[in-house]
Design a protein around this motif. Structure first.
Motif, short mmCIF file in Angstrom:
data_model
loop_
_atom_site.label_atom_id
_atom_site.label_comp_id
_atom_site.label_asym_id
_atom_site.label_seq_id
_atom_site.Cartn_x
_atom_site.Cartn_y
_atom_site.Cartn_z
N THR A 169 0.29 12.06 0.51
CA THR A 169 0.39 13.84 0.73
C THR A 169 0.52 13.95 -0.21
OG1 THR A 169 0.47 12.50 2.85
CG2 THR A 169 -0.18 15.07 2.76
N GLU A 181 9.68 0.04 4.62
CA GLU A 181 8.48 0.73 5.20
C GLU A 181 9.58 2.15 4.64
OE1 GLU A 181 5.93 2.85 7.88
OE2 GLU A 181 7.49 4.01 7.60
N LEU A 216 0.76 5.53 1.55
CA LEU A 216 -0.27 6.79 2.02
C LEU A 216 0.25 7.96 0.84
CD1 LEU A 216 -2.20 6.76 3.80
CD2 LEU A 216 0.01 7.87 5.52
N VAL A 239 -5.03 13.54 2.79
CA VAL A 239 -3.52 12.35 2.76
C VAL A 239 -4.87 11.12 1.73
CG1 VAL A 239 -3.43 10.46 3.84
CG2 VAL A 239 -3.09 12.67 5.03
N SER A 240 -4.40 10.39 1.18
CA SER A 240 -5.20 9.17 0.38
C SER A 240 -4.36 7.75 0.17
CB SER A 240 -5.45 9.36 -0.77
OG SER A 240 -3.88 10.10 -2.16
N GLN A 241 -5.46 6.74 0.87
CA GLN A 241 -4.39 5.42 0.59
C GLN A 241 -4.27 4.76 -0.78
OE1 GLN A 241 -2.73 3.97 3.18
NE2 GLN A 241 -2.12 2.30 1.86
N GLU A 291 5.23 4.48 1.30
CA GLU A 291 5.28 2.75 1.32
C GLU A 291 5.41 1.86 1.68
OE1 GLU A 291 6.86 4.70 -3.47
OE2 GLU A 291 8.11 3.08 -2.61
N ASP A 292 4.58 0.66 1.90
CA ASP A 292 4.35 -0.25 2.51
C ASP A 292 5.17 -1.78 1.70
OD1 ASP A 292 4.29 -2.06 5.00
OD2 ASP A 292 2.19 -2.03 4.52
N GLY A 343 0.86 -1.17 0.03
CA GLY A 343 0.13 -0.66 0.29
C GLY A 343 0.80 1.38 -0.39
N GLN A 348 -3.22 1.59 -4.35
CA GLN A 348 -2.92 0.42 -4.24
C GLN A 348 -2.38 0.02 -5.34
OE1 GLN A 348 -2.71 -1.83 -2.00
NE2 GLN A 348 -4.37 -0.58 -0.07
#
Length: 241
Positions: free
Chosen positions: A29, A105, A27, A34-36, A123-124, A25, A38
């Protein structure tokens, strides 16, 4: 072990483990919002090299790059040598990386898109595999032929590591530039029989396909890949970057 290999081993003794990572995912900004996100993206680190690849919905184009990577006190220094537009020179990025239980991360601050937008991204990444092989690393296509007839006009970069592959091709079709990529799981046996299973590609109709091939390591810096296609026997030689 050469002196350069010893220096690399010493500087990377506490580094992020070599292997293949998939993004879980993002994250993002932008102007305080802020938005997520995929997306299907891979990143491979191996033998002081890196490569990543994905279809970029933000730009409507593929996004692929690879080059040199070195670990310095929690920062991955990435020096691109190639991307989806061709060779790259004179760039270097300090990528802040924090190792996690599942992978790492990655924080990117002030990323600027071509249209002028500026965003921060966290980024994860999750590790898929840290499997190793003699073919791990970043490779550049030197020669290519089909049934003995030389093929020209196509540049290809291939990354192998963590039981996965990425390849990037830049060429022309009908006089127009063409960009292509694919990534997915990669396997090889002791006899050199290998296969590439395409998970994600620039062409969706190719996703899920498995391509058998044979790889022969000529020396530590060169290998030959042969595969039977619908139009003949394709023979390619690669050298390390």
């Amino acid at each position: 072990m050469s002196s350069s290999d010893q220096q690399y081993a010493a500087s990377n003794s506490q580094a992020l483990p070599d292997g293949a990572y998939l993004i879980a995912g993002v994250l993002m900004t932008e102007k305080g919002q802020v938005s997520q996100l995929q997306r299907d993206q891979i990143k491979i680190y191996s033998n002081g090299r890196f490569m990543y690849a994905f279809n970029n919905a933000m730009t409507g184009n593929i996004d692929v790059g690879g080059g040199m990577a070195s670990w310095r006190a929690g920062v991955m220094v990435e020096v691109p040598r190639v991307n989806h537009d061709g060779p790259v020179d004179g760039l270097s990025f300090d990528v802040a990386i924090k190792q996690t239980v599942t992978g790492f991360e990655q924080t990117i601050l002030g990323f600027r898109y071509d249209d002028g937008r500026v965003v921060d991204m966290v980024e994860d990444w999750h590790v898929v595999s840290t499997a190793r092989s003699d073919f791990d690393g970043l490779w550049q296509l030197e020669t290519s032929s089909k049934d003995g007839v030389e093929i020209s006009g196509v540049a290809e970069t291939k990354m192998i590591g963590g039981g996965h592959f990425i390849w990037l091709r830049n060429g022309t079709r009908d006089g127009q530039p063409e960009q292509d990529f694919a990534f997915g799981p990669w396997t090889i046996d002791k006899a050199g029989h290998a296969s590439e299973e395409i998970s994600i590609s620039a062409r969706k109709d190719r996703q899920g396909s498995v391509y058998p091939m044979r790889l022969e390591l000529i020396n530590k810096d060169c290998f030959v890949q042969t595969s039977l296609t619908d139009t003949g026997l394709l023979t390619q030689s690669f050298k390390r970057i």
